[in-house]
Design a protein around this motif. Sequence first.
Motif, PDB file in Angstrom:
ATOM      1  N   LEU A  71      -6.637   6.919   3.748  1.00 47.72           N
ATOM      2  CA  LEU A  71      -7.106   5.712   4.427  1.00 47.72           C
ATOM      3  C   LEU A  71      -6.150   5.319   5.545  1.00 47.72           C
ATOM      4  O   LEU A  71      -6.578   4.936   6.647  1.00 47.72           O
ATOM      5  CB  LEU A  71      -7.239   4.563   3.422  1.00 47.72           C
ATOM      6  CG  LEU A  71      -8.504   4.539   2.566  1.00 47.72           C
ATOM      7  CD1 LEU A  71      -8.348   3.565   1.400  1.00 47.72           C
ATOM      8  CD2 LEU A  71      -9.721   4.160   3.404  1.00 47.72           C
ATOM      9  N   ALA A  72      -4.852   5.412   5.277  1.00 47.11           N
ATOM     10  CA  ALA A  72      -3.861   5.071   6.306  1.00 47.11           C
ATOM     11  C   ALA A  72      -4.013   5.976   7.521  1.00 47.11           C
ATOM     12  O   ALA A  72      -3.932   5.518   8.671  1.00 47.11           O
ATOM     13  CB  ALA A  72      -2.451   5.177   5.723  1.00 47.11           C
ATOM     14  N   GLU A  73      -4.260   7.250   7.283  1.00 44.72           N
ATOM     15  CA  GLU A  73      -4.439   8.193   8.395  1.00 44.72           C
ATOM     16  C   GLU A  73      -5.695   7.884   9.196  1.00 44.72           C
ATOM     17  O   GLU A  73      -5.765   8.172  10.403  1.00 44.72           O
ATOM     18  CB  GLU A  73      -4.508   9.617   7.852  1.00 44.72           C
ATOM     19  CG  GLU A  73      -3.179  10.103   7.272  1.00 44.72           C
ATOM     20  CD  GLU A  73      -3.309  11.389   6.467  1.00 44.72           C
ATOM     21  OE1 GLU A  73      -2.279  11.874   5.977  1.00 44.72           O
ATOM     22  OE2 GLU A  73      -4.439  11.893   6.314  1.00 44.72           O
ATOM     23  N   LEU A  74      -6.680   7.275   8.538  1.00 41.49           N
ATOM     24  CA  LEU A  74      -7.921   6.897   9.233  1.00 41.49           C
ATOM     25  C   LEU A  74      -7.789   5.569   9.982  1.00 41.49           C
ATOM     26  O   LEU A  74      -8.729   5.132  10.644  1.00 41.49           O
ATOM     27  CB  LEU A  74      -9.065   6.793   8.224  1.00 41.49           C
ATOM     28  CG  LEU A  74      -9.535   8.109   7.586  1.00 41.49           C
ATOM     29  CD1 LEU A  74     -10.471   7.826   6.413  1.00 41.49           C
ATOM     30  CD2 LEU A  74     -10.247   8.976   8.632  1.00 41.49           C
ATOM     31  N   GLY A  75      -6.619   4.930   9.848  1.00 36.63           N
ATOM     32  CA  GLY A  75      -6.406   3.651  10.521  1.00 36.63           C
ATOM     33  C   GLY A  75      -6.686   2.458   9.639  1.00 36.63           C
ATOM     34  O   GLY A  75      -6.789   1.331  10.141  1.00 36.63           O
ATOM     35  N   TYR A  76      -6.762   2.679   8.327  1.00 38.44           N
ATOM     36  CA  TYR A  76      -7.061   1.591   7.385  1.00 38.44           C
ATOM     37  C   TYR A  76      -5.963   1.499   6.337  1.00 38.44           C
ATOM     38  O   TYR A  76      -6.201   1.578   5.133  1.00 38.44           O
ATOM     39  CB  TYR A  76      -8.415   1.820   6.713  1.00 38.44           C
ATOM     40  CG  TYR A  76      -9.584   1.853   7.668  1.00 38.44           C
ATOM     41  CD1 TYR A  76     -10.171   0.673   8.124  1.00 38.44           C
ATOM     42  CD2 TYR A  76     -10.087   3.058   8.132  1.00 38.44           C
ATOM     43  CE1 TYR A  76     -11.231   0.691   9.008  1.00 38.44           C
ATOM     44  CE2 TYR A  76     -11.151   3.099   9.023  1.00 38.44           C
ATOM     45  CZ  TYR A  76     -11.714   1.912   9.455  1.00 38.44           C
ATOM     46  OH  TYR A  76     -12.766   1.947  10.340  1.00 38.44           O
ATOM     47  N   GLN A  77      -4.744   1.320   6.794  1.00 40.18           N
ATOM     48  CA  GLN A  77      -3.621   1.214   5.867  1.00 40.18           C
ATOM     49  C   GLN A  77      -3.750  -0.046   5.023  1.00 40.18           C
ATOM     50  O   GLN A  77      -3.988  -1.144   5.538  1.00 40.18           O
ATOM     51  CB  GLN A  77      -2.293   1.179   6.626  1.00 40.18           C
ATOM     52  CG  GLN A  77      -1.081   1.099   5.701  1.00 40.18           C
ATOM     53  CD  GLN A  77       0.220   1.170   6.463  1.00 40.18           C
ATOM     54  OE1 GLN A  77       0.237   1.429   7.658  1.00 40.18           O
ATOM     55  NE2 GLN A  77       1.323   0.931   5.769  1.00 40.18           N
ATOM     56  N   GLN A  78      -3.590   0.126   3.714  1.00 47.38           N
ATOM     57  CA  GLN A  78      -3.658  -1.022   2.814  1.00 47.38           C
ATOM     58  C   GLN A  78      -2.302  -1.731   2.821  1.00 47.38           C
ATOM     59  O   GLN A  78      -1.275  -1.131   2.521  1.00 47.38           O
ATOM     60  CB  GLN A  78      -4.014  -0.566   1.403  1.00 47.38           C
ATOM     61  CG  GLN A  78      -5.393   0.072   1.312  1.00 47.38           C
ATOM     62  CD  GLN A  78      -5.764   0.450  -0.104  1.00 47.38           C
ATOM     63  OE1 GLN A  78      -5.314  -0.167  -1.056  1.00 47.38           O
ATOM     64  NE2 GLN A  78      -6.610   1.460  -0.247  1.00 47.38           N
ATOM     65  N   THR A  79      -2.324  -3.004   3.165  1.00 48.63           N
ATOM     66  CA  THR A  79      -1.075  -3.767   3.230  1.00 48.63           C
ATOM     67  C   THR A  79      -0.993  -4.836   2.145  1.00 48.63           C
ATOM     68  O   THR A  79       0.068  -5.416   1.932  1.00 48.63           O
ATOM     69  CB  THR A  79      -0.930  -4.445   4.604  1.00 48.63           C
ATOM     70  OG1 THR A  79      -2.020  -5.330   4.815  1.00 48.63           O
ATOM     71  CG2 THR A  79      -0.895  -3.404   5.713  1.00 48.63           C
ATOM     72  N   SER A  80      -2.105  -5.112   1.467  1.00 47.92           N
ATOM     73  CA  SER A  80      -2.079  -6.055   0.349  1.00 47.92           C
ATOM     74  C   SER A  80      -3.059  -5.576  -0.722  1.00 47.92           C
ATOM     75  O   SER A  80      -4.084  -4.953  -0.413  1.00 47.92           O
ATOM     76  CB  SER A  80      -2.435  -7.476   0.792  1.00 47.92           C
ATOM     77  OG  SER A  80      -3.784  -7.554   1.207  1.00 47.92           O
ATOM     78  N   MET A  81      -2.701  -5.854  -1.966  1.00 49.68           N
ATOM     79  CA  MET A  81      -3.518  -5.397  -3.083  1.00 49.68           C
ATOM     80  C   MET A  81      -3.633  -6.499  -4.118  1.00 49.68           C
ATOM     81  O   MET A  81      -2.691  -7.266  -4.330  1.00 49.68           O
ATOM     82  CB  MET A  81      -2.917  -4.140  -3.716  1.00 49.68           C
ATOM     83  CG  MET A  81      -2.852  -2.962  -2.746  1.00 49.68           C
ATOM     84  SD  MET A  81      -2.027  -1.541  -3.458  1.00 49.68           S
ATOM     85  CE  MET A  81      -2.172  -0.372  -2.088  1.00 49.68           C
TER      86      MET A  81
END
Length: 258
Positions: free
Chosen positions: A184-194
């Motif tokens: 996901l991060a490589e696709l531009g959707y890095q998770q910054t909160s969970m």
Amino acid sequence: MTEGKTPKWLQLANELEQEIRNGDRPPGSLLPQIRELVDTKGWAYDTVRNAYRALEDKGLIVSRKGQGTYVSSILEKIHRDATSRYSKVAREAAGSRGAFDTEIRNLGMTPKSVSQVYRAQPPQKVAEILGVSRRGKSTAVRERTMYADDTVVQVATSYFPGDVAFGSALEQEDTGPGGSISRLAELGYQQTSMTEHLEIRQPGKDEASALGIPADRPVVEITHIGRTADGRAVEVCLHVVPANLWHFSYSWSVDQPE
């Protein structure tokens, strides 16, 4: 019962636990049937049954319908540290395919996941979190049965919005080092909160079958939600684990002294 006297079922449970931890009853070995101990040792049926149940509650033994009761291969609970498990270092350690792989390797065991990847209409609560339509196949789904050595210890189903996941590495059976969060991060959707919600409940019939546990064995369902910096939810994962095999820890900062 006289005050301070150890109940017979607990005496038996302690005796068997000592034999297991000493290696006299190694992982995978078959325990005597309840009736066998009743006949050979003179223990009451309820005494043996309660002792076995206590050892099951600790995760030291497992009952397999029609096969018997065995010493578990997992003598220490799996530690799930939700504070650090999703860091890049933890997810990708030694080529791990995600945090689960690292947790199992830390026990000296071999992780394995059997995956099914498909597109589907999500459950209502998942659709609401992801902000996708309940009509049609609006999500990419990764459904996994997860093992420590040969023991199933978790079933997990991840949902990703179609506009993020369709045609990407998220639809491959092996998502590579770091798992879906890294992709996901490589696709531009890095998770910054969970966010995680935990619920202790009884398993459904299919869940009990998949996990190889009795229908009355409690499970923990973890609803994991991963969001990007702009607050968009890009993953919802529903983890279901046997409550007696896992230990959960969380830590966070509170008000700091000025």
